[in-house]
Motif scaffolding. Structure first.
Motif, PDB file in Angstrom:
ATOM      1  N   VAL A 399      38.326  43.186  30.152  1.00 58.66           N
ATOM      2  CA  VAL A 399      37.827  41.906  30.619  1.00 58.66           C
ATOM      3  C   VAL A 399      37.147  41.471  31.718  1.00 58.66           C
ATOM      4  O   VAL A 399      36.153  40.693  31.670  1.00 58.66           O
ATOM      5  N   PHE A 400      37.342  42.558  32.634  1.00 57.09           N
ATOM      6  CA  PHE A 400      36.499  42.462  33.796  1.00 57.09           C
ATOM      7  C   PHE A 400      34.870  42.687  33.806  1.00 57.09           C
ATOM      8  O   PHE A 400      33.865  42.253  34.658  1.00 57.09           O
ATOM      9  N   ARG A 401      34.674  43.486  32.690  1.00 59.74           N
ATOM     10  CA  ARG A 401      33.161  43.644  32.383  1.00 59.74           C
ATOM     11  C   ARG A 401      32.455  42.509  32.106  1.00 59.74           C
ATOM     12  O   ARG A 401      31.115  42.708  32.535  1.00 59.74           O
ATOM     13  N   TRP A 402      32.998  41.365  31.790  1.00 60.59           N
ATOM     14  CA  TRP A 402      32.022  40.268  31.523  1.00 60.59           C
ATOM     15  C   TRP A 402      31.927  39.277  32.683  1.00 60.59           C
ATOM     16  O   TRP A 402      31.110  38.428  32.703  1.00 60.59           O
ATOM     17  N   TYR A 403      32.402  39.701  33.946  1.00 62.41           N
ATOM     18  CA  TYR A 403      32.213  38.954  35.157  1.00 62.41           C
ATOM     19  C   TYR A 403      31.006  39.209  35.827  1.00 62.41           C
ATOM     20  O   TYR A 403      30.474  38.307  36.478  1.00 62.41           O
ATOM     21  N   ALA A 404      30.280  40.253  35.475  1.00 62.39           N
ATOM     22  CA  ALA A 404      28.875  40.702  35.771  1.00 62.39           C
ATOM     23  C   ALA A 404      28.145  39.645  35.298  1.00 62.39           C
ATOM     24  O   ALA A 404      27.309  38.958  36.030  1.00 62.39           O
ATOM     25  N   ARG A 405      28.283  39.344  34.086  1.00 61.24           N
ATOM     26  CA  ARG A 405      27.436  38.371  33.465  1.00 61.24           C
ATOM     27  C   ARG A 405      27.499  36.898  33.829  1.00 61.24           C
ATOM     28  O   ARG A 405      26.779  36.188  34.161  1.00 61.24           O
ATOM     29  N   LEU A 406      29.037  36.723  34.224  1.00 57.46           N
ATOM     30  CA  LEU A 406      29.254  35.344  34.615  1.00 57.46           C
ATOM     31  C   LEU A 406      28.843  35.157  36.122  1.00 57.46           C
ATOM     32  O   LEU A 406      28.203  34.044  36.446  1.00 57.46           O
TER      33      LEU A 406
END
Length: 467
Positions: A399-406
């Motif tokens: 889940v947290f790996r998408w926070y970089a793009r966000l």
């Protein structure tokens, strides 16, 4: 419906994969320790073992056959090595040609053989010193000779023959033809020690060294006067001579004195009628001298094989016999050499309860490895605490790996970089990827939080452009 099943299966597979990967380091440590311990301890024994027995038809050969049958039930093949007797068996042990052997008391050197790594699995049975003789070979008593002389001169009185003189001491053998067993049996060497104690030497006896079956035939045929045999009562030759007419067994009158002078000897009694109650054989108690035969083994013989032989001895030698009560044998009291741990545990200890329920290979593996397994459990208990955090990290990482793009999209929104439609497309793509991410229900909160944050950034973008 199909999509729901697919998502469920995917969730299960991912959960299992995460758990395996999280527990992987701990599992690798455990497997490494077990493999190293297995290699070091070598718990599984070889499938063949050599047992030095004795001449064909001897008690040693018969017991060797019984041991082979007992160990065959555990998948172990016993290769029986016929030999001339106890000394030959001991020499085979010393030279490494045999793993286990029957050796009579008085044959081994307790100091030299103990230092050479030869140990005992326990004393198994008595081996009496049988001295059989022809009843007509001893000189008649003086009184009987005188009465016969008077009868030959025409005396009218009836002459009643007296019983033959019984053989009770070794000096009575002086001048007779005596067989002392074959070379390698250990009997000639033992008898020489007894003869020297009686001030006898080879010149006072006519000695021969025939094998026991041949000597028994020669004795009954009158070719020899006496024969010395050291063997267990199970020997067929002993049973044959005890029932042979005209053949008697020496009653050792000085048994107590021999025991005091020779520590490897014991005084025993052959009870009246024990051979045959109906025929009353023997017709009276007979005092005998005896050695004790032990099962000897090499120190480098696999411990599991030593344990199997010691356990088999419990079943083969624990019954009552002519000279012992039930459970007198096997024992560790009369062993001249140090008793191995396997022999002592089998005779004086209590076998592990799992031996009654597990096959030999599993029971042996557990017995050899239980200390390692226990230590491994103690080691893994603190290491296992690492697994749940690793598992949680792996699940949340999806889940947290998408926070970089966000965060990158949010920075563009705040700085006013990028086209509105392009940023909306990026947010839609990120929302689609988040929607495809599968996590266990226990971690669904992180996934919904991600989607809410994506929605919040989208609202800020739309509001900023509208302003």
């Amino acid at each position: 419906m199909i999509d729901s099943v697919r998502r469920t299966l995917k969730l299960i597979v991912l959960s299992i994969r995460d758990m395996l990967v999280s527990a992987g380091p701990v599992a690798l440590i455990a497997v490494g320790v077990l493999v190293a311990a297995y290699w070091w301890l070598d718990p599984q024994p070889p499938r063949t073992v050599s047992l030095a027995t004795g001449p064909a038809g001897s008690a040693y050969a018969e017991f060797g056959r019984r041991y082979a049958q007992a160990l065959a039930r555990s998948g172990i093949e016993v290769q029986q090595q016929a030999s001339d007797g106890s000394l030959a068996n001991l020499q085979a042990l010393r030279e490494g040609r045999a793993d286990v052997a029957f050796v009579r008391g008085g044959s081994a050197d307790p100091v030299a053989d103990g230092e050479a790594g030869i140990t005992s699995l326990g004393a198994l049975f008595y081996e009496p010193i049988w001295v059989f003789y022809r009843q007509d070979m001893l000189p008649a008593p003086a009184a009987d000779t005188a009465r016969r002389a008077a009868s030959s001169k025409g005396a009218r009185a009836a002459v009643e023959p007296t019983p033959p003189v019984p053989l009770v001491t070794l000096p009575q053998l002086k001048g007779l033809r005596v067989n002392i067993d074959q070379p390698g049996s250990g009997v000639p060497e033992m008898l020489q020690r007894l003869l020297q104690a009686n001030a006898l030497d080879g010149d006072t006896l006519v000695l021969s060294q025939l094998a026991p079956p041949a000597a028994a035939e020669a004795l009954q045929a009158g070719l020899i006067d006496a024969m010395v045999l050291v063997t267990a009562p199970e020997s067929p030759v002993v049973g044959q001579l005890l029932r042979a007419p005209g053949i008697a067994l020496m009653d050792v009158a000085q048994a107590g004195a021999y025991v005091r002078r020779f520590p490897f000897l014991q005084a025993i009694t052959l009870p009246r009628g024990v051979v045959d109650l109906a025929a009353d054989i023997p017709p009276q108690d007979v005092d005998l001298l005896s050695t004790t035969t032990s099962l000897l083994t090499r120190e480098d013989t696999h411990p599991a094989l030593r344990q199997l032989f010691a356990q088999a001895a419990q079943g083969l030698h624990s019954e009552a016999g002519w000279f012992n009560r039930a459970r007198d044998f096997p024992n560790t009291r009369t062993s001249e050499l140090p008793v191995s741990p396997e022999g002592d545990r089998a005779i004086n200890g209590t076998p592990p309860f799992w031996q009654r329920y597990l096959p030999f290979w599993a029971s042996n593996l557990l017995e050899r490895m239980w200390l390692v397994i226990g230590g491994l459990i103690v080691l893994l208990l603190p290491l296992s605490r690492v697994v749940p955090p690793l598992y949680t990290f792996r699940v949340r990482r999806r889940v947290f790996r998408w926070y970089a793009r966000l965060r990158e999209i949010e920075a563009k929104v705040d700085e006013g970089r990028g086209e509105r439609n392009a940023l909306l497309d990026e947010l839609d793509e990120l929302d689609r990827l988040a929607n495809q991410t599968t996590v266990p229900l226990a971690h669904a909160e992180e996934l919904y939080a991600l989607r809410n944050n994506i929605h919040a950034v989208r609202k800020r973008l739309l509001a900023k452009r509208a302003a």
